[in-house]
Design a protein around this motif. Structure first.
Motif, PDB file in Angstrom:
ATOM      1  N   SER A 190       7.948   4.577  -4.921  1.00 19.87           N
ATOM      2  CA  SER A 190       6.686   4.172  -5.549  1.00 19.87           C
ATOM      3  C   SER A 190       5.465   4.663  -4.761  1.00 19.87           C
ATOM      4  CB  SER A 190       6.649   2.657  -5.725  1.00 19.87           C
ATOM      5  OG  SER A 190       6.771   2.046  -4.465  1.00 19.87           O
ATOM      6  N   GLU A 191       5.644   5.683  -3.954  1.00 20.78           N
ATOM      7  CA  GLU A 191       4.569   6.370  -3.218  1.00 20.78           C
ATOM      8  C   GLU A 191       3.874   5.500  -2.173  1.00 20.78           C
ATOM      9  OE1 GLU A 191       2.346   7.496  -6.804  1.00 20.78           O
ATOM     10  OE2 GLU A 191       2.727   9.580  -6.287  1.00 20.78           O
ATOM     11  N   GLU A 192       4.463   4.326  -1.860  1.00 11.65           N
ATOM     12  CA  GLU A 192       3.812   3.458  -0.881  1.00 11.65           C
ATOM     13  C   GLU A 192       3.858   4.056   0.520  1.00 11.65           C
ATOM     14  OE1 GLU A 192       4.985  -0.741  -1.226  1.00 11.65           O
ATOM     15  OE2 GLU A 192       5.495  -0.291  -3.296  1.00 11.65           O
ATOM     16  N   ARG A 204       2.993  -5.447  14.306  1.00  6.74           N
ATOM     17  CA  ARG A 204       2.652  -6.304  13.169  1.00  6.74           C
ATOM     18  C   ARG A 204       3.454  -7.612  13.305  1.00  6.74           C
ATOM     19  NH1 ARG A 204      -0.238  -4.387   9.391  1.00  6.74           N
ATOM     20  NH2 ARG A 204       0.647  -5.789   7.835  1.00  6.74           N
ATOM     21  N   ASP A 238       3.792   7.288   1.158  1.00  5.88           N
ATOM     22  CA  ASP A 238       2.738   8.314   1.150  1.00  5.88           C
ATOM     23  C   ASP A 238       1.376   7.659   1.355  1.00  5.88           C
ATOM     24  OD1 ASP A 238       4.589  10.239   0.712  1.00  5.88           O
ATOM     25  OD2 ASP A 238       4.129  10.538  -1.415  1.00  5.88           O
ATOM     26  N   ALA A 239       1.190   6.514   0.677  1.00  4.28           N
ATOM     27  CA  ALA A 239      -0.097   5.817   0.790  1.00  4.28           C
ATOM     28  C   ALA A 239      -0.348   5.402   2.237  1.00  4.28           C
ATOM     29  CB  ALA A 239      -0.115   4.598  -0.123  1.00  4.28           C
ATOM     30  N   LEU A 240       0.692   4.892   2.900  1.00  2.39           N
ATOM     31  CA  LEU A 240       0.556   4.504   4.312  1.00  2.39           C
ATOM     32  C   LEU A 240       0.134   5.704   5.142  1.00  2.39           C
ATOM     33  CD1 LEU A 240       3.657   2.317   5.214  1.00  2.39           C
ATOM     34  CD2 LEU A 240       1.271   1.691   5.447  1.00  2.39           C
ATOM     35  N   PHE A 241       0.806   6.821   4.872  1.00  2.25           N
ATOM     36  CA  PHE A 241       0.542   8.037   5.641  1.00  2.25           C
ATOM     37  C   PHE A 241      -0.902   8.492   5.461  1.00  2.25           C
ATOM     38  CE2 PHE A 241       0.624  12.678   6.125  1.00  2.25           C
ATOM     39  CZ  PHE A 241       1.177  12.780   7.385  1.00  2.25           C
ATOM     40  N   THR A 242      -1.365   8.526   4.196  1.00  4.38           N
ATOM     41  CA  THR A 242      -2.727   9.014   3.969  1.00  4.38           C
ATOM     42  C   THR A 242      -3.789   7.992   4.399  1.00  4.38           C
ATOM     43  OG1 THR A 242      -2.442   8.360   1.674  1.00  4.38           O
ATOM     44  CG2 THR A 242      -2.279  10.693   2.149  1.00  4.38           C
ATOM     45  N   MET A 243      -3.369   6.740   4.647  1.00  3.40           N
ATOM     46  CA  MET A 243      -4.335   5.774   5.189  1.00  3.40           C
ATOM     47  C   MET A 243      -4.382   5.879   6.710  1.00  3.40           C
ATOM     48  SD  MET A 243      -4.406   2.291   2.994  1.00  3.40           S
ATOM     49  CE  MET A 243      -2.736   1.840   3.079  1.00  3.40           C
ATOM     50  N   GLY A 244      -3.588   6.791   7.244  1.00  4.74           N
ATOM     51  CA  GLY A 244      -3.612   7.016   8.685  1.00  4.74           C
ATOM     52  C   GLY A 244      -2.626   6.156   9.459  1.00  4.74           C
ATOM     53  N   PHE A 245      -1.763   5.413   8.756  1.00  7.50           N
ATOM     54  CA  PHE A 245      -0.750   4.594   9.447  1.00  7.50           C
ATOM     55  C   PHE A 245       0.473   5.453   9.726  1.00  7.50           C
ATOM     56  CE2 PHE A 245      -3.191   1.435   7.141  1.00  7.50           C
ATOM     57  CZ  PHE A 245      -3.323   0.418   8.061  1.00  7.50           C
ATOM     58  N   PHE A 288       4.777   1.272  11.316  1.00  9.30           N
ATOM     59  CA  PHE A 288       4.436   0.209  10.378  1.00  9.30           C
ATOM     60  C   PHE A 288       5.692  -0.454   9.796  1.00  9.30           C
ATOM     61  CE2 PHE A 288       2.850  -1.657   6.496  1.00  9.30           C
ATOM     62  CZ  PHE A 288       1.544  -1.997   6.787  1.00  9.30           C
TER      63      PHE A 288
END
Lengths: 381, 259
Positions: A247-249, A161, A251-258, A263
């Motif tokens: 703030s679960e961000e 990135r 987790d969000a990265l993980f479930t988006m496949g990142f 990252f």
């Protein structure tokens, strides 16, 4: 005639009962404003003149809340502990309702919270061992994950990135220039000043230049710069990732496949490893400049002779060593900062703890690694 | 509605250390339905959700998403499964350093070969779908809680997942915003046919959106009711379920004693 004593929100009086024992008459509001004084007065009274029974007359109580109930609980406890009798009298409907809601009977039986049993020392030792073993397991898996992510980025440079990396380069490097410059300048100045006093006695003024340049380039430059970077950026890395975790961000990265490591960690490590060695060079220059100010101002050296002596003292290896140390320390700072961030569990307090821990661990690792490098070089050179 | 199961949970046991949170949970979620996981605080709803989206691997049992076992699979299959799901987290979980457009664009940039202009168009479409057009360049800190959830939903839907998971979508929202979000969920389910799994304890919301619910129980650590929410409210034989759906505290939980 019963004599009444006035408290902040109520008044009370004590009379003798016809059947023996005493009666406490309370008038007004039994609340938090009078509870303390009433308990204190009655405890003293019952200690000075013990009685076989205490009756509390609540006829003229206009208001009673949990603090009022506390007074009754305390009086009941005082009486029953001395095998005396305790009784409430003329309890009106409102007071009765409140005492029911507060479960007055149960309250007077239970006076303290049950403390959880303290586990035995062997159990605690076992728990601590399991906890540290799991920390170690996480540490090793994190090292593995960082290495895999770095290899992936080397094999697929496009997956890096770039924008994030450039932004961290600015935050870690460019934004740190003023503070690194100022501290290094002052450090060079102090070193020159302190050494000048001694060297001047032997007419060895010129060696101030050697001392400042060599000490700063090989040891103090990388250490001071990296301690500043640990305080500025290591803590920021830990706080950023820790907050993202809360703030679960993450987790969000993980479930988006990142891959959260690729990252979040890789840009920080790459940015730090590139910028910190440059910061170390910058720090060396400012420290030498600080020394030069003292040399020229106090020791009657010329700018030319000071610079010539500095160049004569320093070898390419010295500069390269400082540069390499900067890169190694930067790797450690970024790695520890990110690790502590990922270890955050819970809320804001945990983020604060991670931030502190990131800085402390970084400084410890910097000093320890520097010692190891020094020992290795001692035998190698 | 077709009765093809898209999520199958079989004998799932969830544990944190020595504590069993969920014990032998088995249920199916059918394609295209809005499925609600319901229960009181601390009954393991969020834990179950984390197992469904692969954040936690089960202690035993299996979770199958569209035919692939998410609990025992290699990385490649896991990535394939993640592409089929989208998750709206309780707080929205938007990345604070990115604008709404950048948040929504992130998965599209990662997983498609579209050029920048095309991505911008898709992002615009997604934001419009959740009624956030015009807010592309706002940071998450500059918008309200309800808008954050909608933006999170737009990001979760960025790659048109087959299944959308919602963790307490109405939590912390005022009644009007919560109804708007429910309407949006219904609208997206009808228009896109996306299967939706919602974890919540907001009864109003459940009656509004749920096709089917399961109710978890803290005491048995299992499912105590399954079916249509209105049916459960009116006909359930289980006293706890009936109390829950009728918003009544159980009688024995609050019984002041006389003096």
């Amino acid at each position: 005639m019963t004599e009444f004593k006035k408290l902040q929100s109520c008044q009370y009086g004590i009379s003798e009962s016809e059947k023996g024992g005493i009666i406490l008459h309370v008038q007004g509001s039994m609340d938090e404003f009078s509870a303390g004084a009433l308990i204190k007065d009655m405890s003293r009274f019952l200690k000075e003149s013990p009685t076989s029974s205490l009756t509390v007359d609540l006829e003229k109580v206009t208001y009673l809340n949990d603090f009022g109930a506390l007074v009754l609980v305390e009086l009941k406890r005082l009486m029953t502990s001395g095998k005396g009798l305790f009784r409430l009298e003329n309890v009106n409907e409102n007071v009765n309702k409140i005492l029911s809601v507060l479960s007055f009977d149960a309250l007077s039986e239970r006076v303290s919270f049950a403390k959880p049993p303290i586990p035995g020392s062997l159990v605690r030792l076992g728990d601590a061992t399991i906890r540290h073993a799991s920390d170690l397991k996480y540490l090793i898996s994190f090292i593995g994950s960082v290495c895999l992510s770095l290899i992936h980025v080397i094999r697929h440079p496009k997956s890096l990135r770039i924008d994030d990396t450039l932004s961290y380069m600015q935050k870690t490097g460019v934004d740190a220039l003023p503070i690194v410059g100022l501290i290094s300048f002052l450090l060079g100045l102090i070193m020159a000043f302190m050494s000048a006093v001694q060297l001047e006695q032997f007419g060895a003024n010129i060696y101030v230049a050697s001392l400042v340049s060599l000490a700063m380039t090989r040891e103090l430059g990388p250490i001071m710069t990296c301690i500043i970077v640990a305080g500025r950026s290591g803590s920021a890395f830990a706080a950023e990732i820790g907050t993202m975790k809360v703030s679960e961000e993450v987790d969000a990265l993980f479930t988006m496949g990142f891959d959260p490591t690729r990252f979040l960690v890789v840009p920080k490590i790459i940015a730090s490893v590139i910028t910190v060695p440059l910061l170390v060079l910058f720090s060396d220059i400012f420290a030498i400049f600080g020394g030069l100010v003292v040399g020229v101002g106090m020791l009657d050296l010329t700018i030319g002779s000071y610079v010539a002596q500095t160049i004569k003292t320093l070898t390419i290896f010295d500069v390269f060593l400082g540069f390499t140390k900067g890169a190694v320390f930067a790797l450690l700072i970024a790695w520890v900062g990110c690790l502590r961030g990922f270890q955050v569990k819970g809320g804001a307090a945990s983020v604060g703890q991670a931030t502190t821990s990131a800085v402390v661990s970084s400084i410890f690792l910097i000093i320890m690694t520097n010692s190891i490098i020094s020992v290795i070089l001692r035998y190698w050179e | 509605m077709s009765r093809q199961a898209i999520i199958r949970v079989k004998d799932l046991v969830a544990r944190y250390g020595e504590d069993t949170i969920l014990d032998n949970i088995t249920f199916d979620v059918y394609e295209g339905e809005i499925f609600v996981i319901l229960g009181g605080s601390g009954c393991g709803k969020s834990t179950l959700l984390k197992h469904l989206i692969g954040l936690i691997r089960p202690y035993s049992g299996r979770v199958t998403i569209d035919g692939d076992d998410i609990s025992h699979c290699d990385d490649e299959t896991f990535q394939k499964i993640l592409r089929k799901i989208g998750v709206l987290y309780q707080s929205g979980a938007l990345f604070g350093s990115m604008t709404l457009a950048e948040n929504v664009a992130l998965p599209i940039e990662e997983y498609t070969d579209l050029h920048k202009k095309a991505i911008e168009t898709v992002v615009n479409m997604k934001l419009k779908l959740v009624d956030l057009d015009g807010y592309e360049n706002h940071l998450p800190s500059e918008i309200s809680g309800g808008m954050k959830k909608r933006a999170g939903l737009a990001r979760a839907m960025a790659l048109n997942p087959k299944i959308l998971f919602f963790d307490e979508p109405s939590a912390g929202l005022d009644p009007i915003t919560a109804i708007e979000l429910d309407n949006l969920i219904n609208h997206l389910n009808r228009s896109l046919g996306t299967t939706m799994v919602i974890v919540t304890h907001e009864l109003e919301s459940i009656y509004e959106v749920a096709h089917r619910v399961i109710m978890l129980d803290k005491r048995t650590k299992g499912i105590i009711a399954e079916g249509d929410p209105k049916y459960l409210r009116d006909r359930s034989q289980n006293a706890f379920v009936k109390h829950f759906f009728n918003r009544e505290a159980e009688k024995e939980t609050f019984s002041p004693k006389g003096l």
